[in-house]
Motif scaffolding. Structure first.
Motif, short mmCIF file in Angstrom:
data_model
loop_
_atom_site.label_atom_id
_atom_site.label_comp_id
_atom_site.label_asym_id
_atom_site.label_seq_id
_atom_site.Cartn_x
_atom_site.Cartn_y
_atom_site.Cartn_z
N LYS A 105 0.76 -0.93 0.09
CA LYS A 105 0.12 0.04 0.08
C LYS A 105 1.04 0.94 0.03
CE LYS A 105 -3.21 2.62 3.15
NZ LYS A 105 -4.31 1.95 3.89
N GLU A 106 1.61 1.50 0.93
CA GLU A 106 2.92 2.41 0.91
C GLU A 106 3.22 2.76 -0.48
OE1 GLU A 106 6.26 4.11 3.66
OE2 GLU A 106 5.81 1.88 3.72
N SER A 107 3.61 1.34 -1.30
CA SER A 107 4.69 1.52 -2.40
C SER A 107 3.48 2.30 -3.80
CB SER A 107 5.27 0.22 -2.59
OG SER A 107 5.97 -0.03 -3.96
N ASN A 108 2.80 1.58 -3.86
CA ASN A 108 1.06 2.59 -4.85
C ASN A 108 0.48 3.44 -4.33
OD1 ASN A 108 1.18 -0.18 -6.17
ND2 ASN A 108 -0.84 -1.01 -4.55
N ARG A 109 0.85 4.01 -3.11
CA ARG A 109 0.25 5.66 -2.51
C ARG A 109 2.03 6.24 -2.73
NH1 ARG A 109 -0.16 6.54 3.19
NH2 ARG A 109 0.46 9.15 2.40
N ARG A 110 3.12 5.56 -3.42
CA ARG A 110 4.55 6.64 -3.06
C ARG A 110 4.46 6.66 -5.17
NH1 ARG A 110 7.48 4.21 -0.69
NH2 ARG A 110 7.64 5.01 1.27
N PHE A 111 4.33 5.39 -6.03
CA PHE A 111 3.88 5.64 -6.98
C PHE A 111 3.30 6.53 -7.98
CE2 PHE A 111 2.82 3.58 -10.78
CZ PHE A 111 3.83 3.40 -11.88
N SER A 167 1.59 8.99 -6.22
CA SER A 167 1.49 10.77 -5.95
C SER A 167 2.75 11.32 -6.18
CB SER A 167 2.27 10.68 -4.30
OG SER A 167 1.02 9.68 -3.63
N LYS A 168 2.81 12.82 -5.91
CA LYS A 168 3.54 13.36 -6.24
C LYS A 168 5.34 13.00 -6.31
CE LYS A 168 1.12 17.45 -7.79
NZ LYS A 168 0.77 19.11 -7.29
N PRO A 169 6.48 13.77 -7.10
CA PRO A 169 7.58 12.93 -6.14
C PRO A 169 8.83 13.47 -4.83
CG PRO A 169 8.25 13.51 -8.28
CD PRO A 169 6.98 13.71 -8.11
N GLY A 170 8.26 12.86 -3.46
CA GLY A 170 8.30 13.41 -2.46
C GLY A 170 7.37 13.92 -0.74
N ALA A 171 6.68 13.47 -2.22
CA ALA A 171 4.74 13.97 -1.31
C ALA A 171 4.92 12.27 -0.45
CB ALA A 171 3.61 14.25 -2.20
N VAL A 172 5.64 11.49 -0.64
CA VAL A 172 5.27 10.30 0.38
C VAL A 172 6.72 9.97 0.59
CG1 VAL A 172 4.14 7.82 1.32
CG2 VAL A 172 3.39 9.89 -0.31
N PRO A 173 7.42 10.48 1.49
CA PRO A 173 9.01 9.90 1.81
C PRO A 173 8.96 8.56 2.38
CG PRO A 173 8.20 11.33 3.35
CD PRO A 173 7.48 11.40 2.56
N HIS A 174 10.19 8.20 2.20
CA HIS A 174 10.23 6.91 2.96
C HIS A 174 10.69 6.88 3.61
CE1 HIS A 174 11.59 2.63 2.30
NE2 HIS A 174 12.97 2.44 3.02
N VAL A 175 10.02 5.88 5.30
CA VAL A 175 10.56 5.96 6.44
C VAL A 175 11.18 4.67 7.23
CG1 VAL A 175 10.20 6.14 8.75
CG2 VAL A 175 9.36 7.84 6.77
N PRO A 176 12.92 4.59 7.10
CA PRO A 176 12.78 3.41 7.24
C PRO A 176 12.11 2.66 8.27
CG PRO A 176 14.46 4.40 7.68
CD PRO A 176 13.47 5.49 7.34
N GLU A 177 11.92 1.46 8.35
CA GLU A 177 11.10 0.90 9.30
C GLU A 177 11.93 1.35 11.03
OE1 GLU A 177 8.72 -1.37 9.37
OE2 GLU A 177 7.77 -0.70 7.43
N ARG A 178 12.92 0.82 10.89
CA ARG A 178 13.93 1.04 12.23
C ARG A 178 12.96 2.32 12.82
NH1 ARG A 178 19.62 -0.34 10.80
NH2 ARG A 178 19.20 1.01 9.76
N LYS A 179 12.95 3.74 12.06
CA LYS A 179 12.52 4.74 12.60
C LYS A 179 11.12 5.24 12.65
CE LYS A 179 13.90 9.57 11.72
NZ LYS A 179 14.84 10.61 9.91
N LYS A 180 10.22 4.75 11.98
CA LYS A 180 8.78 4.80 11.90
C LYS A 180 8.51 5.05 13.56
CE LYS A 180 7.37 2.49 7.48
NZ LYS A 180 7.07 2.15 6.75
N GLN A 181 8.85 3.99 14.53
CA GLN A 181 8.50 3.86 16.00
C GLN A 181 8.46 5.37 16.47
OE1 GLN A 181 10.83 2.07 15.11
NE2 GLN A 181 12.46 2.46 16.50
#
Length: 453
Positions: free
Chosen positions: A425-431, A433-447
């Motif tokens: 779902k996150e990959s589809n949202r990033r695809f 959306s505009k470049p940079g609108a949905v930044p990639h956040v590492p799993e170790r940083k999300k919490q």
């Protein structure tokens, strides 16, 4: 005239053999076999070593029987476990009925027990001298108990500290005569003072777990109910830093070999390893539990740690891996509240809700007892072969295979599907959306929600 005969050159070759190369020192020794290390004489050496590694991996799973015994005697669920810094065979356990028991691991028997508190015993810790231990309970008291080398607990406490509120956790300093206890605040007690030497409070919520750093002994970490982990220095009057997470942390454990590293057991079914020099992102994320992780404890070597889960399982992790290397479970084991790694790095103890303290081997297929030199050599050779061929598909499949309870197996598959769905779902949202609108956040940083200093 007689013919003159010419003398021919004559050479004599003598075979020379050193008796040390083929003779035995005693009749009980095995016969020595000559070996030639030239590679062209051993064209199938790799195939032969692979077969030996495969057989060693299969035998490891055949002899993997980690459960040793259950220490029975408590009449209520286990609430705390503690080990002595100067003793290998003695451990402490407490239950919800207020009883404390001292166990001898060599005989697997209870040496003494005492009704310590009126109600639940929330936490235990051993004194730095090894002859005393501390306990805190629901009756708002902190008690100091004397314990002999033979394992006899004095039925009357040496000292009792009366408090206004309940302490949830307690821990003693590694070298000095001081201890910390946490509840509505973090209190530092020094010597025989009747009042806390220092009190720390950061926020409005109470704390439920506290732990001294075993290397940087003045550094203390505490878990609070507001989903935060706070670091304090006992030489100062305020906190050092505060890490706020998405879900609550139930326990933490410091790495004994790396003073700046600790691992937190969280309610989101995962564990996170942090470096206190940069708390904005975890250095590692450890998965595999299917319910909240209740407790964590490092091995004395600092290379592994064991975890206790709400899913009625005990897992063992390498400190650099994201998934567990082994899982322990039994049919009658309920929610595991506490876990503890022995000081000799050979055993793991777990305390669960069905009034049982269980003793496990740290390495499931390890042979206990005295080993002969030939046995040690054979074991070391097998371990080296398994490490050499660990990435081969067949060996990897056999070494990773575990029999799991039906509940854990199905929930693990369900959680895997959920994670893949969220990533998709996150990959589809990033695809889309505009470049940079949905930044990639590492799993170790999300919490990580916030870091305050």
């Amino acid at each position: 005239m007689a013919a003159v005969r010419k003398k021919k050159n004559f050479s004599l070759k003598v075979l020379s053999r050193n008796p040390d190369d083929y003779k035995r020192e005693t009749k009980l020794d095995i016969h020595k076999a000559p070996q030639n290390p030239e590679s062209y004489l051993h064209p199938f050496a790799v195939e032969r070593e692979y077969k030996r590694a495969l057989n060693a991996t299969k035998l490891e799973r055949v002899f993997a029987k980690p459960f040793l015994c259950g220490l029975e005697g408590h009449r209520d669920s286990i609430e705390a476990l503690a080990k002595f810094p100067t003793r290998l065979s003695h451990v402490l356990s407490s239950a919800s009925d207020g009883e404390i028991r001292l166990w001898d691991l060599t005989t697997k028997k209870c040496l003494s027990h005492v009704p310590a508190h009126d109600g639940v015993v929330h936490s235990l810790c051993a004194h730095r001298s090894g002859n005393f231990f501390l306990s805190c309970g629901q009756d708002t008291n902190i008690k100091l108990w004397a314990c002999s080398e033979e394992g006899e607990i004095n039925p009357e406490p040496v000292r009792t500290i009366l408090n206004k509120y309940v302490y949830q956790s307690i821990d003693h300093h590694e070298k000095e005569d001081m201890f910390v206890a946490c509840g509505q605040s973090l209190d530092l007690w020094v010597g025989d003072r009747a009042q806390p030497y220092q009190s720390y409070k950061w926020g409005l919520d109470s704390m439920h777990f506290v732990k001294f750093n075993r290397t940087e002994t003045h550094l203390v970490a505490a878990c609070a109910d507001d989903r935060s982990i706070m670091l304090y220095d006992t030489r100062g009057g305020a906190g050092v830093s505060k890490l706020v997470m998405r879900l609550k942390s139930n326990a933490i454990s410091w790495n004994p070999m790396q003073a700046f590293v600790f691992t937190a057991a969280c309610d989101d079914y995962n564990l996170y390893t942090y470096d206190i020099r940069n708390l904005r992102m975890a250095t590692n994320k450890h998965e595999d539990h299917i319910a909240a992780v209740m407790d964590v404890d490092y091995a004395p070597t600092g290379k592994e740690f064991a975890t206790a889960g709400y899913d009625r399982a005990v897992r063992i992790f390498n400190h650099t891996d994201g998934h567990s290397r082994d899982v322990y479970h039994t049919k009658r084991m309920q929610r595991v509240n506490h876990i503890m790694w022995s000081m000799d790095n050979k055993y793991i103890l777990s305390g669960s809700d069905e009034m049982n303290v269980r003793l496990w081997k740290a390495r499931a297929s390890e042979k206990l007892g005295v080993l002969k030199p030939r046995e040690k050599t054979a074991i070391n050779t097998a371990e080296r072969l398994k490490r050499t061929f660990k990435d081969h598909p067949e060996i990897q499949r056999i070494s990773r295979h575990r029999h799991l309870p039906r509940l854990i197996y199905h929930y693990k598959q369900e959680h895997q599907d959920i994670k893949e769905s969220q990533k998709r779902k996150e990959s589809n949202r990033r695809f889309h959306s505009k470049p940079g609108a949905v930044p990639h956040v590492p799993e170790r940083k999300k919490q990580v929600v916030d870091v305050k200093e």
